[in-house]
Each structure stands twice: as structure tokens, then as C-alpha cells.
Design a protein around this motif. Structure first.
Motif, mmCIF file in Angstrom:
data_model
loop_
_atom_site.group_PDB
_atom_site.id
_atom_site.type_symbol
_atom_site.label_atom_id
_atom_site.label_comp_id
_atom_site.label_asym_id
_atom_site.label_seq_id
_atom_site.Cartn_x
_atom_site.Cartn_y
_atom_site.Cartn_z
ATOM 1 N N MET A 289 1.040 -1.080 -0.076
ATOM 2 C CA MET A 289 -0.056 0.179 0.258
ATOM 3 C C MET A 289 0.856 1.404 -0.565
ATOM 4 O O MET A 289 1.463 1.967 1.375
ATOM 5 C CB MET A 289 -0.785 -0.072 1.062
ATOM 6 C CG MET A 289 -2.148 -1.428 1.364
ATOM 7 S SD MET A 289 -3.235 -0.941 2.944
ATOM 8 C CE MET A 289 -4.297 -2.565 2.517
ATOM 9 N N VAL A 290 0.604 1.632 -1.424
ATOM 10 C CA VAL A 290 1.573 3.247 -1.264
ATOM 11 C C VAL A 290 2.915 2.897 -0.388
ATOM 12 O O VAL A 290 3.956 3.662 0.238
ATOM 13 C CB VAL A 290 1.132 4.029 -0.544
ATOM 14 C CG1 VAL A 290 1.527 5.588 -1.575
ATOM 15 C CG2 VAL A 290 -0.589 3.446 -1.088
ATOM 16 N N TRP A 291 3.582 2.387 -0.975
ATOM 17 C CA TRP A 291 4.978 2.111 -0.328
ATOM 18 C C TRP A 291 5.522 3.003 -0.257
ATOM 19 O O TRP A 291 6.853 3.204 0.608
ATOM 20 C CB TRP A 291 5.909 0.397 -0.865
ATOM 21 C CG TRP A 291 6.543 0.682 -2.080
ATOM 22 C CD1 TRP A 291 5.777 0.768 -3.407
ATOM 23 C CD2 TRP A 291 7.518 1.640 -2.551
ATOM 24 N NE1 TRP A 291 6.560 0.845 -4.736
ATOM 25 C CE2 TRP A 291 7.675 1.153 -4.226
ATOM 26 C CE3 TRP A 291 8.217 1.614 -1.880
ATOM 27 C CZ2 TRP A 291 8.837 1.805 -5.172
ATOM 28 C CZ3 TRP A 291 9.650 2.478 -2.933
ATOM 29 C CH2 TRP A 291 9.611 2.268 -4.171
ATOM 30 N N TYR A 292 5.810 3.789 -1.393
ATOM 31 C CA TYR A 292 6.787 5.385 -1.482
ATOM 32 C C TYR A 292 6.617 6.254 -0.624
ATOM 33 O O TYR A 292 7.473 6.801 -0.378
ATOM 34 C CB TYR A 292 7.025 5.909 -2.594
ATOM 35 C CG TYR A 292 5.540 5.758 -3.062
ATOM 36 C CD1 TYR A 292 5.258 6.804 -2.613
ATOM 37 C CD2 TYR A 292 5.055 5.264 -4.609
ATOM 38 C CE1 TYR A 292 3.620 7.115 -3.707
ATOM 39 C CE2 TYR A 292 3.812 5.512 -5.047
ATOM 40 C CZ TYR A 292 2.840 6.136 -4.426
ATOM 41 O OH TYR A 292 1.501 6.562 -4.617
ATOM 42 N N PHE A 293 5.837 5.634 0.026
ATOM 43 C CA PHE A 293 4.822 6.644 1.183
ATOM 44 C C PHE A 293 4.844 6.307 1.872
ATOM 45 O O PHE A 293 5.717 6.813 3.399
ATOM 46 C CB PHE A 293 3.897 7.773 0.949
ATOM 47 C CG PHE A 293 2.767 7.946 2.555
ATOM 48 C CD1 PHE A 293 3.340 8.973 2.733
ATOM 49 C CD2 PHE A 293 2.117 7.328 3.224
ATOM 50 C CE1 PHE A 293 2.957 9.845 4.008
ATOM 51 C CE2 PHE A 293 1.745 8.284 4.128
ATOM 52 C CZ PHE A 293 2.304 9.356 4.404
ATOM 53 N N SER A 294 4.615 5.159 2.780
ATOM 54 C CA SER A 294 4.245 4.191 3.867
ATOM 55 C C SER A 294 5.780 3.336 5.012
ATOM 56 O O SER A 294 6.105 3.885 5.713
ATOM 57 C CB SER A 294 3.330 2.853 3.792
ATOM 58 O OG SER A 294 1.987 3.213 3.150
ATOM 59 N N VAL A 295 6.930 3.043 3.769
ATOM 60 C CA VAL A 295 7.942 2.455 4.228
ATOM 61 C C VAL A 295 8.524 3.711 4.675
ATOM 62 O O VAL A 295 9.299 3.580 6.158
ATOM 63 C CB VAL A 295 8.508 1.955 3.477
ATOM 64 C CG1 VAL A 295 10.022 1.483 3.672
ATOM 65 C CG2 VAL A 295 7.878 0.128 2.563
ATOM 66 N N PRO A 296 9.076 4.962 4.025
ATOM 67 C CA PRO A 296 9.879 6.306 4.478
ATOM 68 C C PRO A 296 9.143 6.959 5.727
ATOM 69 O O PRO A 296 10.314 6.941 6.554
ATOM 70 C CB PRO A 296 10.059 7.436 3.725
ATOM 71 C CG PRO A 296 9.409 6.353 1.779
ATOM 72 C CD PRO A 296 8.617 5.335 2.612
ATOM 73 N N PHE A 297 7.607 6.916 5.308
ATOM 74 C CA PHE A 297 7.118 7.573 7.207
ATOM 75 C C PHE A 297 6.996 6.926 8.250
ATOM 76 O O PHE A 297 7.252 7.465 9.052
ATOM 77 C CB PHE A 297 5.183 8.275 6.674
ATOM 78 C CG PHE A 297 5.299 8.983 7.447
ATOM 79 C CD1 PHE A 297 4.997 10.151 7.417
ATOM 80 C CD2 PHE A 297 4.429 8.625 8.320
ATOM 81 C CE1 PHE A 297 5.159 11.112 8.537
ATOM 82 C CE2 PHE A 297 3.574 9.861 9.360
ATOM 83 C CZ PHE A 297 3.839 10.792 9.049
ATOM 84 N N GLY A 298 6.614 5.519 7.879
ATOM 85 C CA GLY A 298 7.216 4.284 9.244
ATOM 86 C C GLY A 298 8.591 4.363 9.736
ATOM 87 O O GLY A 298 9.107 4.859 11.248
ATOM 88 N N LEU A 299 9.509 3.792 9.021
ATOM 89 C CA LEU A 299 11.344 4.652 9.224
ATOM 90 C C LEU A 299 11.184 6.380 10.309
ATOM 91 O O LEU A 299 11.692 5.629 11.001
ATOM 92 C CB LEU A 299 11.747 4.289 8.042
ATOM 93 C CG LEU A 299 12.022 3.049 7.693
ATOM 94 C CD1 LEU A 299 12.781 3.211 6.008
ATOM 95 C CD2 LEU A 299 12.847 1.686 8.254
ATOM 96 N N LEU A 300 10.725 7.294 9.042
ATOM 97 C CA LEU A 300 10.707 8.112 10.100
ATOM 98 C C LEU A 300 9.673 8.300 11.950
ATOM 99 O O LEU A 300 10.788 8.951 11.851
ATOM 100 C CB LEU A 300 10.601 9.632 9.442
ATOM 101 C CG LEU A 300 9.894 10.853 10.236
ATOM 102 C CD1 LEU A 300 11.576 11.220 9.869
ATOM 103 C CD2 LEU A 300 8.672 11.855 8.821
ATOM 104 N N MET A 301 8.569 7.610 11.848
ATOM 105 C CA MET A 301 7.966 7.896 12.995
ATOM 106 C C MET A 301 8.849 7.015 14.201
ATOM 107 O O MET A 301 9.417 6.778 14.417
ATOM 108 C CB MET A 301 6.629 6.645 12.649
ATOM 109 C CG MET A 301 5.534 7.326 11.712
ATOM 110 S SD MET A 301 5.629 9.228 12.613
ATOM 111 C CE MET A 301 4.183 8.198 13.922
#
Length: 680
Positions: A289-301
């Protein structure tokens, strides 16, 4: 001029609203009024959002009413202009074209959604919150008033502060009561907007067909877009004011900056950041699901959570250090701080740094809990209050060493092996186990230090096995028990007497202060505790003292003997069993010798024997004690009442724990058998 404007601008606006309602105006003026309406809605929303508390906008109900009337007036004016001229100015036209994209159906759906959200969600919720808050505020008023009166009577606040608090309570009640009614304005506004839009759409279509000669499609397209634009221009400010109403009635924080407050409450727990980041990464990688947003944002969190955790730990350490330093400085500055160094603890337990885990509950230690149970056990057994036991570490001690201090003086101590067990052979176990030879700290019996894996085997063979905290607890218990007579203070005695006085006031009034004072009673109780006699039965003790204090003339030893004889049932139960009891007795000649050598002084009586006779008595006593202890029994010596006290004092230096009883202290149900006689 400025003052005149401040005092009259509201009246002017109300008059202008009436003018707008009655007199047709140029579309350009309506554009200005519509933008002014949006501007006022934004100002009201931001004020509600950033107010510190609800009372910062105490006039909000009035503002809400005026804003609603102003919007309704403009709405009526634009409706008239649409119906009469078929146009409504640039603002309404732009809203209709931009939001609806020129499609009447899309515009109607968007308008319907905005109205439903405003009416069913925000307005309904705000109305209910305002109603409940008003009810609870009114119910809480009497209690708040009483609290203010109590603070005023106790001097916590002055009259001015009390007056301010009462005024605030009154203002809160008035505000939330007004908000309960004013929320109906918002609800009515939403309903009116729906009806106006519906009437405008039908009326405009009818005028377009009948007056302008348009076919149905063109009429509904023209007037539908104008109606949608007009409705959106009205509903957007209405939605903003509804949100402002909801924010204000749900306002619960006193933070001056709501951004900081929201951030602190939503993003202050590192665990939440970790879990949220992990879920986003999971959805982006596994769920695609929208990996280009979810993965970087998850790592940021996750990274922000780690940063937050580090910041919290550093802040906690800094806060603790600051508090400790401030406390230490404040303590040193206080004039009476020297007194804390002069205070003497009654009981101290010092441990080496290797035994600290045994004390710290955070490391699994339970010694503090055991000490609490020690105080409780001693209170039940002896009837005396055990002072607070202070546990401290001492770098001067070896890692596994401990010592017990009574009134600042070391009276006992020992060394143990942490994480090991002490195994003691009770005397009948023939099998040997591997271990480090030692002696039990309190009794001095030979013992072995064994490891954890040897514990079960030692217990199976019959060894008595103890863990390290149990060893210290036992040593501490017995040490305190043997020194209770020193620890009993006049204050403790007074508390015991006060406890008796609650149920037996006549007894205490008869005894004190006519016959005895607190110090005299303390001496008797200390004598009893010194020989292990419980003082729990304070009523019996005080009654005996009241009976004999007049004849004793202040002789605490004589009074102690009288009390002991009264307590013979409990004394017999403590030292004797139900079967035959082996005891030692004194030779009549020795008793006569002791009586002849009693000397009376103004400060009491004592026994005066020559050293040679004393040594002879000691030698024969130790021989008889060795004989009875070889039988596995505790030695008990019986004497005549008049001799008991003096013989106990005589032998106390060499056999401090020897039980010496008089015949009058033995209950008639006890069966005795003499197995030895001590002579001179």
C-alpha cells in the motif's frame, strides 16, 4: 472619534443588517459582505482554538447569535437577488463554478455532504456537550462554593481571591447555560440553510422557465449553480462557526499554545511511535500500500520515537539531578539543617555494596518487605513497638558484610555469600554435602555455604537450608528482641497507656499520676522485655501495678516480680510444654546465701558475694547447664520468688539468655521434673 466608534460599531452593524434585509443592494456590495462573513468565521474559529479556557470567550453566545443573524441576512439578500435578477455576484458565481465544476449534480452532492456533516456531526455533538456541561456545572456549584469558603476560613486564600473564585464559578455557570441555548442557533442555522437552498433551487427553476423562457435543463443548470454557490458561501462560514462552538464547549486544557498541547498528548509516547511506524512499514511492504510513502514515513516515525525516548531519559536524569542538587542546597541553607546530623537512629542495618540487590526491590530484593514483617511479628510477640529500621549501604564494609547498630553502636554483624544458601546440620544427618565451611552469624553453629543446584539435595537429606535474606532477617529479629528493653522509650510507653485508656479510663486515672509516672512504668516494662516476657496484656500489667504500687515505694524490681506472678499463665505457656518439663533448681543453702548478701541502698538493692563464691556458683551452674543442653533442652532454673531477681542479675554476665523463673510464676497445670541442682 475612536471612542465613539468603539461604543457604536455594533449598533451600526445591526442597523446595516436590517437595511440589507429590506433594501436591495448592488451585487458588488454583497460580494464584500460575503467575504466579510468568511473573514469573521475564521476569526471566531481561531479565537476558540487558541483561547486558554472557555471563559476567555465568555461573550461567545452573543457573538454566535450576531454571526448567525448576519449570515441569515446576507443569505436572504442574495436569495432575493438570485430570484429577481438571475445573478448573484462574483463570489457566489465563482463558488458555484469552482466547487461544482459546472455540474449541478456534483454541486448538490457536495453541498448535501457539507450540510450533513455540519448538522448531524458537529452541531449535534456540540449541542449535547453544551447541555451536559451546563448541567454538571450547575450541579457542581454548591460544592465549589463550599470549598472556597473552607479555604477562606483556614486562611489559604484571602477575601479578594475568594471573591474572584466565586465570580469565576458564577461566570462559568452563566456561560455554559448560555451555550446550551446558543447551540440551538447553530442547529437552526443548518436547518435554515437546507430549506433556503431547497426553496432557491425550486423557485429559481420555476422563474427561469416561466419568466425567462428557458427550458427545464437550462433553468435548473443556471439557477442550480447559483443556488449551490450561494449555499456553499453560507455553509462554509457556518461550518467554521460550528467547529468553533464544538472546540469551545469541549475545551479542557489550560495550555496557552494548543499546538504544543496537542503534540504533547498525541506524540509523547515512544512506544506509540514504534508501533505506528512498524504498522506503516508492514502495510507498505507486505500489503503493497503506497510503499513509497508508507515505508519512509514508518522509518521516520521509528526514528522520531527513538529520539523521543532518548530525550525523555536525558530529561528525567537532569530533572532528578536538579531536584537532588536543589534539595541539598536548600537543606544546607536552612538554619536547622545541623539538627538532622545530630539525630540518632534507634536501629540501623548497614550492608556492603554486594548485598544491595538484596535490598533494592527493583532488582528483585525483598529484604525491606521481610523487615516490615519483622516489626509486625515482634509487635505481636512482645507487645512492644519496634522503631523504624533504617537500611543503608556502607562502603567501609566488605561487599558481603552487614552490621546491626543499636543507638549508633554496633551490636551484631556477619558476612554472607550472596546468591548462596546456608545449610545447617540439625545433628542427626550423617550424609555430607560439598560446600564452604562457615558458622551461622547469630547462633554460631557450624554450617556450609552451598550453591543453588545443591539446595534440593541438602533439603532432601534433612539439612536446614536458608537463603541470604532469611539469615539477615533472623539475625536482625533476634538482635532486636534481645535489645527491646533498651529501645522502649517513654513516648512508646505513653502510647501504650493511651491505648489502654480508651477502653479502661478508670484504671489509668487510678494509677497515674498518683501512684506512678510514665518513667516508673517504663522501668517495669523494660524489666519484663529484658527477660523475654510479653507486655501485650497491658491491662493486667497496669492493674497489678495499681494494686501494689502503694506498697512498693518506687521499687521497680519488686513491682516487676508482682507483675510476673500475675502473668504466670502466659509465662508458663512460653517456657513450658504440656508434658513433663525438665528444670534445674537452686540449692536451699545457695538461696539462703543470696538472701543474706542482699544489700539495700537508696537507689535499690543488689547482691554482694565474694569473688570466690561467685566463681564457684558459676562453675556449678555451667556444669548443670551443659548436662541439660546435652539432652536437647533449653535450660530453665527455678528459684524462690525473693531470690529470682538477684540470681538472674548474678548470672546474666556469663549466661545472658538463661531463663530464671520463680515458683510463683508457674501455672498449677504445668508438670515439672528437676534434673539438677545448682549449689554454692
Amino acid at each position: 472619534m475612536r471612542t465613539l466608534f468603539k461604543e457604536s460599531y455594533l449598533g451600526v452593524l445591526v442597523v446595516l443588517a436590517v437595511v440589507v434585509l429590506v433594501i436591495p443592494m448592488n451585487p458588488g456590495l454583497y460580494d464584500v459582505l460575503l467575504m466579510l462573513n468568511i473573514f469573521l468565521a475564521i476569526v471566531i474559529l481561531l479565537n476558540a482554538l487558541y483561547s486558554k479556557e472557555a471563559l476567555d470567550m465568555s461573550l461567545f453566545p452573543t457573538i454566535l447569535l450576531m454571526a448567525t443573524v448576519f449570515r441569515m441576512v446576507i443569505n436572504v439578500g442574495t436569495f432575493r437577488m438570485i430570484m429577481a435578477e438571475g445573478r448573484a455576484g462574483e463570489v457566489i458565481h465563482t463558488f458555484g463554478q469552482f466547487v461544482a465544476r459546472g455540474e449541478v449534480g456534483i454541486g448538490l452532492l457536495i453541498f448535501a455532504i457539507i450540510v450533513i456533516v455540519n448538522f448531524m456531526v458537529i452541531t449535534k455533538g456540540s449541542e449535547r456537550v453544551a447541555e451536559v456541561t451546563a448541567r454538571f456545572t450547575l450541579d457542581a456549584m454548591p460544592g465549589k462554593q463550599m470549598a472556597i469558603d473552607a479555604d477562606l476560613n483556614t486562611g489559604l486564600i484571602d477575601e479578594q481571591e475568594a471573591r474572584n473564585r466565586r465570580q469565576k464559578i458564577s461566570d462559568e455557570a452563566a456561560f455554559y447555560g448560555s451555550m446550551d441555548g446558543a447551540s440551538k442557533f447553530v442547529k437552526g442555522d443548518a436547518i435554515a440553510s437546507i430549506l433556503i437552498a431547497f426553496i432557491s433551487l425550486i423557485g429559481g427553476t420555476a422563474f427561469g422557465i416561466l419568466r425567462d423562457g428557458l427550458d427545464f435543463g437550462d433553468a435548473i443548470s443556471k439557477y442550480g449553480l447559483l443556488t449551490i454557490g450561494d449555499g456553499l458561501v453560507s455553509q462554509i462560514p457556518a461550518l467554521l462557526i460550528s467547529v468553533a462552538t464544538g472546540i469551545l464547549v469541549t475545551k479542557a486544557t489550560s495550555e496557552s499554545n494548543i499546538n504544543i498541547a496537542v503534540t504533547r498528548q498525541l506524540f509523547s509516547n515512544p512506544i506509540i511511535m514504534y508501533i505506528t511506524g512498524a504498522v506503516l512499514i508492514f502495510l507498505g511492504t507486505i500489503g503493497r500500500m503506497v510503499w513509497y510513502f508508507s515505508v519512509p514515513f514508518g522509518l521516520l516515525m521509528i526514528f522520531l520515537g527513538y529520539q523521543m525516548k532518548t530525550k525523555i531519559e536525558v530529561a528525567g536524569i537532569e530533572s532528578e539531578l536538579t531536584a537532588e542538587q536543589a534539595g541539598a542546597v536548600e537543606e544546607m541553607r536552612r538554619p536547622e539543617s545541623v539538627l538532622s546530623f545530630m539525630q540518632l537512629d534507634m536501629i540501623n542495618l548497614y550492608v556492603g555494596y554486594g548485598l544491595i540487590p538484596m535490598v533494592e526491590s527493583s532488582q528483585g530484593g525483598d529484604l525491606a518487605d521481610r523487615i516490615f514483617m519483622i516489626r509486625r511479628q515482634l509487635a505481636l510477640e512482645t507487645g512492644a513497638k519496634t522503631p523504624t529500621i533504617r537500611i543503608q549501604d556502607d562502603i567501609k564494609l566488605s561487599p558481603n558484610e552487614y552490621k546491626i547498630m543499636i543507638k549508633g553502636n554496633e551490636v551484631a554483624g556477619g558476612e554472607i555469600m550472596f546468591d548462596h544458601y546456608l545449610a545447617i546440620n540439625p545433628g542427626y544427618v550423617d550424609d555430607e554435602i560439598d560446600g564452604i565451611e562457615t558458622v551461622e552469624p547469630y547462633s554460631g553453629l557450624p554450617a556450609l555455604w552451598i550453591s543453588e543446584y545443591q539446595r534440593e539435595r541438602a533439603e532432601a537429606l534433612g539439612y536446614n537450608v536458608f537463603d541470604s535474606p532469611a539469615i539477615i532477617a533472623t539475625h536482625l529479629t533476634e538482635t532486636i528482641r534481645s535489645h527491646l528493653h533498651e529501645l522502649l522509650t517513654r513516648q512508646d510507653v505513653q502510647e501504650l497507656i493511651n491505648n489502654v485508656k480508651e477502653s479502661n479510663p478508670v484504671l489509668v486515672d487510678e494509677l497515674m499520676p498518683k501512684l506512678m509516672n510514665v518513667g516508673d512504668i517504663q522501668k517495669v516494662l523494660a524489666n519484663l522485655l529484658h527477660e523475654g516476657i510479653s507486655i501485650r496484656d497491658m491491662v493486667t500489667i497496669l492493674e497489678t501495678l495499681a494494686d501494689f504500687a502503694g506498697d512498693a515505694h518506687g521499687d521497680s524490681d519488686m513491682l516487676t516480680e508482682q507483675v510476673r506472678q500475675t502473668l504466670k499463665r502466659s509465662i508458663s505457656k512460653k517456657f513450658f510444654s504440656n508434658g513433663a518439663n525438665m528444670v534445674l533448681t537452686l540449692d536451699p543453702g545457695l538461696e539462703q546465701l543470696i538472701i543474706e548478701n542482699i544489700r539495700q541502698t537508696s537507689r535499690g538493692s543488689y547482691i554482694a558475694l565474694d569473688p570466690a563464691t561467685t566463681q564457684t556458683i558459676f562453675g556449678k551452674l555451667q556444669k548443670e547447664i551443659a548436662k541439660i543442653t546435652s539432652m536437647g533442652l533449653d535450660p530453665v532454673i527455678l528459684t524462690s520468688p525473693i531470690v529470682r531477681t538477684y540470681f538472674k542479675r548474678l548470672v546474666d554476665p556469663i549466661v545472658p539468655n538463661l531463663t530464671v523463673l520463680s515458683y510463683n510464676e508457674i501455672d498449677t497445670s504445668v508438670e515439672l521434673q528437676s534434673v539438677g541442682v545448682v549449689s554454692a
